[in-house]
Design a protein around this motif. Structure first.
Motif, PDB file in Angstrom:
ATOM      1  N   GLN A 175      -0.247   2.976   5.990  1.00 24.61           N
ATOM      2  CA  GLN A 175       0.283   1.609   6.002  1.00 24.61           C
ATOM      3  C   GLN A 175      -0.849   0.580   6.009  1.00 24.61           C
ATOM      4  O   GLN A 175      -0.794  -0.430   5.309  1.00 24.61           O
ATOM      5  CB  GLN A 175       1.173   1.392   7.223  1.00 24.61           C
ATOM      6  CG  GLN A 175       2.538   2.031   7.137  1.00 24.61           C
ATOM      7  CD  GLN A 175       3.346   1.802   8.405  1.00 24.61           C
ATOM      8  OE1 GLN A 175       2.875   2.065   9.513  1.00 24.61           O
ATOM      9  NE2 GLN A 175       4.561   1.307   8.250  1.00 24.61           N
ATOM     10  N   ILE A 176      -1.865   0.844   6.804  1.00 25.99           N
ATOM     11  CA  ILE A 176      -3.000  -0.085   6.908  1.00 25.99           C
ATOM     12  C   ILE A 176      -3.690  -0.232   5.555  1.00 25.99           C
ATOM     13  O   ILE A 176      -3.981  -1.343   5.106  1.00 25.99           O
ATOM     14  CB  ILE A 176      -3.988   0.409   7.985  1.00 25.99           C
ATOM     15  CG1 ILE A 176      -3.372   0.245   9.375  1.00 25.99           C
ATOM     16  CG2 ILE A 176      -5.320  -0.345   7.902  1.00 25.99           C
ATOM     17  CD1 ILE A 176      -4.166   0.896  10.494  1.00 25.99           C
ATOM     18  N   SER A 177      -3.936   0.882   4.893  1.00 22.31           N
ATOM     19  CA  SER A 177      -4.600   0.855   3.595  1.00 22.31           C
ATOM     20  C   SER A 177      -3.739   0.137   2.558  1.00 22.31           C
ATOM     21  O   SER A 177      -4.225  -0.695   1.779  1.00 22.31           O
ATOM     22  CB  SER A 177      -4.891   2.290   3.131  1.00 22.31           C
ATOM     23  OG  SER A 177      -5.507   2.293   1.868  1.00 22.31           O
ATOM     24  N   TYR A 178      -2.449   0.444   2.530  1.00 21.85           N
ATOM     25  CA  TYR A 178      -1.504  -0.154   1.580  1.00 21.85           C
ATOM     26  C   TYR A 178      -1.439  -1.668   1.769  1.00 21.85           C
ATOM     27  O   TYR A 178      -1.533  -2.437   0.800  1.00 21.85           O
ATOM     28  CB  TYR A 178      -0.127   0.473   1.808  1.00 21.85           C
ATOM     29  CG  TYR A 178       0.991   0.005   0.898  1.00 21.85           C
ATOM     30  CD1 TYR A 178       1.461   0.821  -0.123  1.00 21.85           C
ATOM     31  CD2 TYR A 178       1.616  -1.232   1.092  1.00 21.85           C
ATOM     32  CE1 TYR A 178       2.504   0.420  -0.950  1.00 21.85           C
ATOM     33  CE2 TYR A 178       2.655  -1.646   0.275  1.00 21.85           C
ATOM     34  CZ  TYR A 178       3.097  -0.812  -0.735  1.00 21.85           C
ATOM     35  OH  TYR A 178       4.130  -1.223  -1.548  1.00 21.85           O
ATOM     36  N   ALA A 179      -1.285  -2.101   3.001  1.00 17.42           N
ATOM     37  CA  ALA A 179      -1.125  -3.522   3.298  1.00 17.42           C
ATOM     38  C   ALA A 179      -2.395  -4.306   2.982  1.00 17.42           C
ATOM     39  O   ALA A 179      -2.342  -5.402   2.415  1.00 17.42           O
ATOM     40  CB  ALA A 179      -0.737  -3.706   4.768  1.00 17.42           C
ATOM     41  N   ALA A 180      -3.539  -3.746   3.342  1.00 14.79           N
ATOM     42  CA  ALA A 180      -4.805  -4.423   3.068  1.00 14.79           C
ATOM     43  C   ALA A 180      -5.045  -4.540   1.572  1.00 14.79           C
ATOM     44  O   ALA A 180      -5.486  -5.580   1.074  1.00 14.79           O
ATOM     45  CB  ALA A 180      -5.951  -3.661   3.726  1.00 14.79           C
ATOM     46  N   ALA A 181      -4.735  -3.474   0.839  1.00 16.76           N
ATOM     47  CA  ALA A 181      -4.974  -3.459  -0.611  1.00 16.76           C
ATOM     48  C   ALA A 181      -4.182  -4.539  -1.333  1.00 16.76           C
ATOM     49  O   ALA A 181      -4.680  -5.172  -2.258  1.00 16.76           O
ATOM     50  CB  ALA A 181      -4.631  -2.088  -1.187  1.00 16.76           C
ATOM     51  N   ASP A 182      -2.950  -4.773  -0.909  1.00 15.84           N
ATOM     52  CA  ASP A 182      -2.128  -5.781  -1.580  1.00 15.84           C
ATOM     53  C   ASP A 182      -2.765  -7.163  -1.522  1.00 15.84           C
ATOM     54  O   ASP A 182      -2.802  -7.885  -2.523  1.00 15.84           O
ATOM     55  CB  ASP A 182      -0.729  -5.824  -0.963  1.00 15.84           C
ATOM     56  CG  ASP A 182       0.234  -4.846  -1.621  1.00 15.84           C
ATOM     57  OD1 ASP A 182      -0.157  -4.217  -2.631  1.00 15.84           O
ATOM     58  OD2 ASP A 182       1.370  -4.706  -1.142  1.00 15.84           O
ATOM     59  N   ALA A 183      -3.247  -7.548  -0.351  1.00 15.06           N
ATOM     60  CA  ALA A 183      -3.849  -8.879  -0.204  1.00 15.06           C
ATOM     61  C   ALA A 183      -5.237  -8.932  -0.832  1.00 15.06           C
ATOM     62  O   ALA A 183      -5.584  -9.900  -1.523  1.00 15.06           O
ATOM     63  CB  ALA A 183      -3.931  -9.254   1.280  1.00 15.06           C
ATOM     64  N   TYR A 184      -6.016  -7.883  -0.628  1.00 16.28           N
ATOM     65  CA  TYR A 184      -7.385  -7.839  -1.162  1.00 16.28           C
ATOM     66  C   TYR A 184      -7.376  -7.797  -2.687  1.00 16.28           C
ATOM     67  O   TYR A 184      -8.133  -8.516  -3.361  1.00 16.28           O
ATOM     68  CB  TYR A 184      -8.103  -6.622  -0.587  1.00 16.28           C
ATOM     69  CG  TYR A 184      -9.502  -6.402  -1.091  1.00 16.28           C
ATOM     70  CD1 TYR A 184     -10.485  -7.376  -0.948  1.00 16.28           C
ATOM     71  CD2 TYR A 184      -9.859  -5.190  -1.697  1.00 16.28           C
ATOM     72  CE1 TYR A 184     -11.784  -7.161  -1.405  1.00 16.28           C
ATOM     73  CE2 TYR A 184     -11.147  -4.967  -2.150  1.00 16.28           C
ATOM     74  CZ  TYR A 184     -12.102  -5.960  -1.999  1.00 16.28           C
ATOM     75  OH  TYR A 184     -13.384  -5.744  -2.455  1.00 16.28           O
ATOM     76  N   ALA A 185      -6.497  -6.975  -3.253  1.00 14.18           N
ATOM     77  CA  ALA A 185      -6.419  -6.860  -4.716  1.00 14.18           C
ATOM     78  C   ALA A 185      -5.989  -8.184  -5.349  1.00 14.18           C
ATOM     79  O   ALA A 185      -6.500  -8.570  -6.396  1.00 14.18           O
ATOM     80  CB  ALA A 185      -5.441  -5.746  -5.102  1.00 14.18           C
ATOM     81  N   ALA A 186      -5.063  -8.879  -4.710  1.00  8.55           N
ATOM     82  CA  ALA A 186      -4.621 -10.174  -5.232  1.00  8.55           C
ATOM     83  C   ALA A 186      -5.787 -11.156  -5.292  1.00  8.55           C
ATOM     84  O   ALA A 186      -5.946 -11.899  -6.272  1.00  8.55           O
ATOM     85  CB  ALA A 186      -3.500 -10.740  -4.363  1.00  8.55           C
ATOM     86  N   LEU A 187      -6.613 -11.144  -4.261  1.00  6.68           N
ATOM     87  CA  LEU A 187      -7.778 -12.037  -4.244  1.00  6.68           C
ATOM     88  C   LEU A 187      -8.752 -11.681  -5.359  1.00  6.68           C
ATOM     89  O   LEU A 187      -9.278 -12.561  -6.055  1.00  6.68           O
ATOM     90  CB  LEU A 187      -8.474 -11.955  -2.889  1.00  6.68           C
ATOM     91  CG  LEU A 187      -9.710 -12.852  -2.718  1.00  6.68           C
ATOM     92  CD1 LEU A 187      -9.348 -14.325  -2.842  1.00  6.68           C
ATOM     93  CD2 LEU A 187     -10.389 -12.586  -1.376  1.00  6.68           C
ATOM     94  N   LEU A 188      -8.985 -10.381  -5.571  1.00 11.14           N
ATOM     95  CA  LEU A 188      -9.893  -9.951  -6.636  1.00 11.14           C
ATOM     96  C   LEU A 188      -9.369 -10.367  -8.013  1.00 11.14           C
ATOM     97  O   LEU A 188     -10.136 -10.797  -8.874  1.00 11.14           O
ATOM     98  CB  LEU A 188     -10.080  -8.429  -6.586  1.00 11.14           C
ATOM     99  CG  LEU A 188     -10.786  -7.844  -5.369  1.00 11.14           C
ATOM    100  CD1 LEU A 188     -10.956  -6.336  -5.540  1.00 11.14           C
ATOM    101  CD2 LEU A 188     -12.138  -8.504  -5.122  1.00 11.14           C
TER     102      LEU A 188
END
Length: 213
Positions: A175-188
């Motif tokens: 869950q931690i990896s999934y949730a972080a990736a969504d916000a981080y990927a959007a920024l990238l």
């Protein structure tokens, strides 16, 4: 590049190198106001933040969601996952409502609705889902396809994790990896579109207005 591009075929995407997510040590799970205060200055300085939220799924007809249960904000170096409670919401409200801090993400229409019910008006939010018409895509683009298109990487999106209990404590590592990736990927994605000067005019105007306010 057209919508028929083989790159965005589901099988082709899955064969790309995996998405380079943040390391776990750069993902911070926040549960209380004491933890909020330790990152307050860092978040206040951020002009652009990757943004997303997760809610515990509803399964019964007529069941009303009590979400969001998790709010994600990301810089280019860290992701912050906030368990939603009265103190963390109070801390986040000035950031989410600040017109001079740009929040970028995918499919934010529902987010605006659920935050409004919590008494928070999202300001300077940029929904990247419709920002790919210059590539020939007429339909809304999700974060997974956007990462494949711009970075030639595969951002795995587990349906099991996506529909898991986001109100649970502690969150699982998945869950931690999934949730972080969504916000981080959007920024990238946002930063790459901006670098290539491919942001749609209405998004560029939102940014310009926010930075001049």
């Amino acid at each position: 590049m057209s919508e028929a591009s083989p790159l965005l075929d589901k099988t082709s995407i899955q064969q790309l190198p995996p998405f380079e997510n943040l390391n776990y040590q750069n993902i911070v799970v926040i549960e209380n106001i004491e933890q909020c205060k330790t990152i307050e200055e860092e978040l206040k300085k951020a002009v652009i933040l990757g943004f997303d939220s997760e809610s515990k799924p509803t399964f019964r007809v007529g069941e009303v969601s009590t979400g969001p249960h998790l709010i994600q904000l990301a810089t280019t170096k860290k992701a912050y996952l906030f368990h939603v409670n009265s103190s963390t919401l109070k801390f986040l409200q000035p950031i989410l409502s600040n017109p001079q801090q740009i929040k970028v993400g995918f499919g934010l229409k529902n987010d605006k609705h659920i935050f409004h019910k919590k008494g928070i008006e999202l300001k300077s939010c940029v929904d990247l889902a419709k920002g790919f018409s210059h590539f020939g895509f007429t339909q809304q683009m999700g974060v997974q396809k956007a990462i494949a298109l711009l970075f030639r990487q595969y951002l795995a999106k587990s349906k099991k994790v996506g529909t898991s209990n986001w109100a649970r404590k502690p969150l699982t590592l998945q869950q931690i990896s999934y949730a972080a990736a969504d916000a981080y990927a959007a920024l990238l994605v946002f930063e790459e579109l901006r670098k290539q000067e491919l942001l749609p005019a209405h998004i560029s105007q939102t940014i310009q207005t926010a930075l001049q306010t």
